[in-house]
Design an enzyme around this catalytic site. Structure first.
Site, mmCIF file in Angstrom:
data_model
loop_
_atom_site.group_PDB
_atom_site.id
_atom_site.type_symbol
_atom_site.label_atom_id
_atom_site.label_comp_id
_atom_site.label_asym_id
_atom_site.label_seq_id
_atom_site.Cartn_x
_atom_site.Cartn_y
_atom_site.Cartn_z
ATOM 1 N N LYS A 284 24.275 -3.302 28.176
ATOM 2 C CA LYS A 284 25.231 -4.304 28.665
ATOM 3 C C LYS A 284 25.660 -5.228 27.525
ATOM 4 C CE LYS A 284 23.435 -4.015 33.349
ATOM 5 N NZ LYS A 284 22.515 -4.512 34.375
ATOM 6 N N GLN B 67 18.546 -9.526 34.994
ATOM 7 C CA GLN B 67 18.217 -8.113 35.171
ATOM 8 C C GLN B 67 17.065 -7.958 36.173
ATOM 9 O OE1 GLN B 67 19.906 -5.450 33.812
ATOM 10 N NE2 GLN B 67 18.594 -4.171 35.095
ATOM 11 N N ASP C 90 27.386 -10.130 39.213
ATOM 12 C CA ASP C 90 26.762 -8.957 39.849
ATOM 13 C C ASP C 90 27.182 -8.841 41.317
ATOM 14 O OD1 ASP C 90 25.324 -7.247 38.241
ATOM 15 O OD2 ASP C 90 23.529 -8.519 38.203
#
Ligand code: NAP
Length: 297
Positions: free
Chosen positions: A53, A97, A120
């Protein structure tokens, strides 16, 4: 019929070129999209996702604020970092994460992220907006699936879509996105899971089958009709002594047999996977535009 392979790497690369151009234009206006990344602990898979990412951000010109915290990090320390990022004007998106190490409260951390920086799309505010059809950050993997269908010229509107899997990160949001009264939606959706009585009954009548079960060979050739579109979200490790690392990655679909009956199919790897990170970049750029008062899609 032999299926056309949907090349997720290519679609993702095309989208990243578009995003890079947008980022360059924003920079001319003095706007640099920023992503705050938090990784807690040493999980090897999480480390490699986060590194990918960060690299993707660098490639298209997004600033990334990378934070690696030890597994012993306390809930308070983690919450304080999220709060700091919430207030930081250089950061337009916050990525924590998952999974977090044992002992940390994931739900509390996700709730603490400012919904306007929730790239997200997991915050209940964004989930709620998505369900009622308001503009919101869409979760990256399901949004990536819809982009793959759209950019491959597959008609979603009016299609019978069968999704195998009802998780909060793939199956449920995807079903919600596909039933919206909007372009690239308007589908008739069935969601299957482990308590579904006869999975094949549903998959056989589908125009589009989306497998997100996390189990190899969940969808086999005898379970689909000729000409179906198959999207394989699953990523599974199967032992393979011929490989140096001792395993290979497969999806949830029996790819070799199903591709002889389908009209379109995604491979694993190289299908949905590359789209997930791309949609995170997309959300971060949209967030930066919104923060600067620029009209977003
Ligand atoms: P998950 O939370 O484990 O959910 C799996 C879902 O599939 C559950 O709803 C489960 O039903 C259902 N299921 C499992 N076996 C089934 C079967 N035999 N028949 C019918 N339904 C079945 O998994 P997830 O997080 O959604 O991920 C699914 C897969 O996608 C995994 O392989 C994951 O690695 C992959 N994934 C890939 C990406 C990407 O970027 N490529 C992103 C996210 C996930 P119950 O609810 O009844 O248990």
């Amino acid at each position: 019929m032999t299926a056309q392979i949907i090349d997720g790497k290519q679609v993702a690369a095309d989208m990243r070129v578009e995003l890079k151009e947008q980022v360059a234009k924003l920079k001319e206006k003095g706007i640099v999209p920023g992503l705050g990344v938090i990784l807690v602990g040493e999980d090897p898979a999480s480390k490699s996702y986060v590194t990918a990412k960060e690299r993707a951000c660098e490639d298209i010109g997004i600033y990334s604020d990378n934070n690696r915290l030890p597994a012993e990090t306390s809930q308070e320390e983690l919450m304080a970092l999220v709060e700091k990022m919430n207030k930081d004007p250089k950061i337009n998106g916050i990525l924590v994460q998952l999974p977090l190490p044992k002992g940390l409260n994931e739900a509390e951390v996700l709730l603490a992220i400012d919904p306007v920086k929730d790239v997200d799309g997991f915050h209940p505010v964004n989930v709620g907006k998505m369900v009622v059809g308001e503009k919101a950050f869409l979760p990256c993997t399901p949004h990536g699936v819809i982009q793959l269908l759209k950019r491959s010229g597959v008609t979603i509107e009016g299609s019978e879509v069968v999704i195998v899997g009802r998780s909060n990160i793939v199956g449920k949001p995807l079903a919600n996105m596909l039933i919206q009264k909007k372009p690239n939606a308007n589908a008739t959706v069935t969601v299957c899971h482990t308590r579904t009585k006869d999975l094949a009954y549903h998959t056989k009548r589908a125009d589009i089958v989306i497998a997100a079960a996390g189990r190899p060979n969940t969808v086999t050739a005898d379970m689909i009709k000729e000409g179906v579109v198959v999207i394989d979200v699953g990523v599974n490790r199967v032992e393979d002594a011929t490989k140096k690392r001792g395993y290979r990655l497969v999806g949830d679909v029996d790819f070799e047999a199903v591709k002889e009956k389908a009209s379109f199919i995604t491979p694993v790897p190289g299908g949905v996977g590359p789209m997930t990170i791309t949609m995170l970049l997309y959300n971060t750029v949209e967030s930066a535009k919104k923060a600067a008062g620029i009209e977003v899609e």
